[in-house]
Design a protein around this motif. Sequence first.
Motif, mmCIF file in Angstrom:
data_model
loop_
_atom_site.group_PDB
_atom_site.id
_atom_site.type_symbol
_atom_site.label_atom_id
_atom_site.label_comp_id
_atom_site.label_asym_id
_atom_site.label_seq_id
_atom_site.Cartn_x
_atom_site.Cartn_y
_atom_site.Cartn_z
ATOM 1 N N MET A 1 0.816 -1.197 0.000
ATOM 2 C CA MET A 1 0.000 0.000 0.000
ATOM 3 C C MET A 1 0.860 1.261 0.000
ATOM 4 O O MET A 1 0.458 2.282 -0.506
ATOM 5 N N SER A 2 2.055 1.184 0.585
ATOM 6 C CA SER A 2 2.933 2.345 0.662
ATOM 7 C C SER A 2 3.432 2.790 -0.705
ATOM 8 O O SER A 2 4.092 3.818 -0.814
ATOM 9 N N GLU A 3 3.133 2.021 -1.717
ATOM 10 C CA GLU A 3 3.558 2.376 -3.066
ATOM 11 C C GLU A 3 2.475 3.098 -3.852
ATOM 12 O O GLU A 3 2.668 3.398 -5.026
ATOM 13 N N THR A 4 1.350 3.386 -3.253
ATOM 14 C CA THR A 4 0.312 4.125 -3.967
ATOM 15 C C THR A 4 0.745 5.574 -4.142
ATOM 16 O O THR A 4 1.616 6.080 -3.424
ATOM 17 N N ALA A 5 0.117 6.235 -5.089
ATOM 18 C CA ALA A 5 0.448 7.646 -5.344
ATOM 19 C C ALA A 5 0.172 8.500 -4.105
ATOM 20 O O ALA A 5 0.948 9.409 -3.783
ATOM 21 N N LEU A 6 -0.902 8.190 -3.417
ATOM 22 C CA LEU A 6 -1.231 8.939 -2.210
ATOM 23 C C LEU A 6 -0.154 8.753 -1.139
ATOM 24 O O LEU A 6 0.317 9.729 -0.540
ATOM 25 N N ALA A 7 0.257 7.520 -0.919
ATOM 26 C CA ALA A 7 1.294 7.247 0.077
ATOM 27 C C ALA A 7 2.601 7.926 -0.301
ATOM 28 O O ALA A 7 3.270 8.530 0.551
ATOM 29 N N ARG A 8 2.976 7.854 -1.566
ATOM 30 C CA ARG A 8 4.213 8.494 -2.017
ATOM 31 C C ARG A 8 4.146 10.006 -1.792
ATOM 32 O O ARG A 8 5.118 10.630 -1.376
ATOM 33 N N ALA A 9 2.992 10.603 -2.087
ATOM 34 C CA ALA A 9 2.844 12.050 -1.881
ATOM 35 C C ALA A 9 3.007 12.408 -0.405
ATOM 36 O O ALA A 9 3.656 13.401 -0.064
ATOM 37 N N LEU A 10 2.430 11.611 0.467
ATOM 38 C CA LEU A 10 2.536 11.882 1.902
ATOM 39 C C LEU A 10 3.957 11.684 2.414
ATOM 40 O O LEU A 10 4.410 12.404 3.302
ATOM 41 N N ILE A 11 4.657 10.710 1.841
ATOM 42 C CA ILE A 11 6.035 10.437 2.257
ATOM 43 C C ILE A 11 6.976 11.517 1.738
ATOM 44 O O ILE A 11 7.857 11.990 2.461
ATOM 45 N N THR A 12 6.806 11.929 0.494
ATOM 46 C CA THR A 12 7.738 12.898 -0.109
ATOM 47 C C THR A 12 7.396 14.347 0.214
ATOM 48 O O THR A 12 8.235 15.217 0.038
ATOM 49 N N ARG A 13 6.180 14.590 0.676
ATOM 50 C CA ARG A 13 5.773 15.948 1.065
ATOM 51 C C ARG A 13 5.267 15.901 2.511
ATOM 52 O O ARG A 13 4.059 15.770 2.744
ATOM 53 N N PRO A 14 6.179 16.028 3.458
ATOM 54 C CA PRO A 14 5.795 15.890 4.872
ATOM 55 C C PRO A 14 4.671 16.836 5.311
ATOM 56 O O PRO A 14 3.902 16.497 6.203
ATOM 57 N N THR A 15 4.560 17.977 4.667
ATOM 58 C CA THR A 15 3.489 18.903 5.028
ATOM 59 C C THR A 15 2.124 18.269 4.763
ATOM 60 O O THR A 15 1.186 18.464 5.548
#
Length: 150
Positions: free
Chosen positions: A1-15
């Motif tokens: 699940m951590s590979e979804t676009a949403l997860a990636r966005a949350l990981i790469t954009r901490p804000t």
Amino acid sequence: MSETALARALITRPTLYIFANAAHILSIGVLAGSIILLDLRILGLFREPRLSVLGPFLARSAMVGVVFSIVTGFIIFSVDAVEYAANPAFLTKLGLLVAGIANALALHASPGWRVALDSNEAPVPTRIGAALSILIWISAIVAGRWIGFI
């Protein structure tokens, strides 16, 4: 699940993660504030406003809180699903969430709910359900806080 676009966005954009977490906390506040006030009213802690006025509003508010807390919780979960799924506190929180929703549905489907709305006085089984509700939802919040410590 951590590979979804949403997860990636949350990981790469901490804000984004901070805002998702804040939205989750706010939705839990709406849920807990609404349901605990309703439960305290059912328990007879205060007599006004009438349960027929306050009950439906607080029940709908709690429902909104539940929906938003599930949505925002899923967003946060997506960041590290494997770790969360193995966390006993997270699993406890999920079980309590299910128990809280089931208790609310049972309470509102019971004849005691209608009696309470009509008479402004909840029967004993309805009061027991309200007390159980407070216990479940506070326990779910504690379990949620416990997640980060395991």
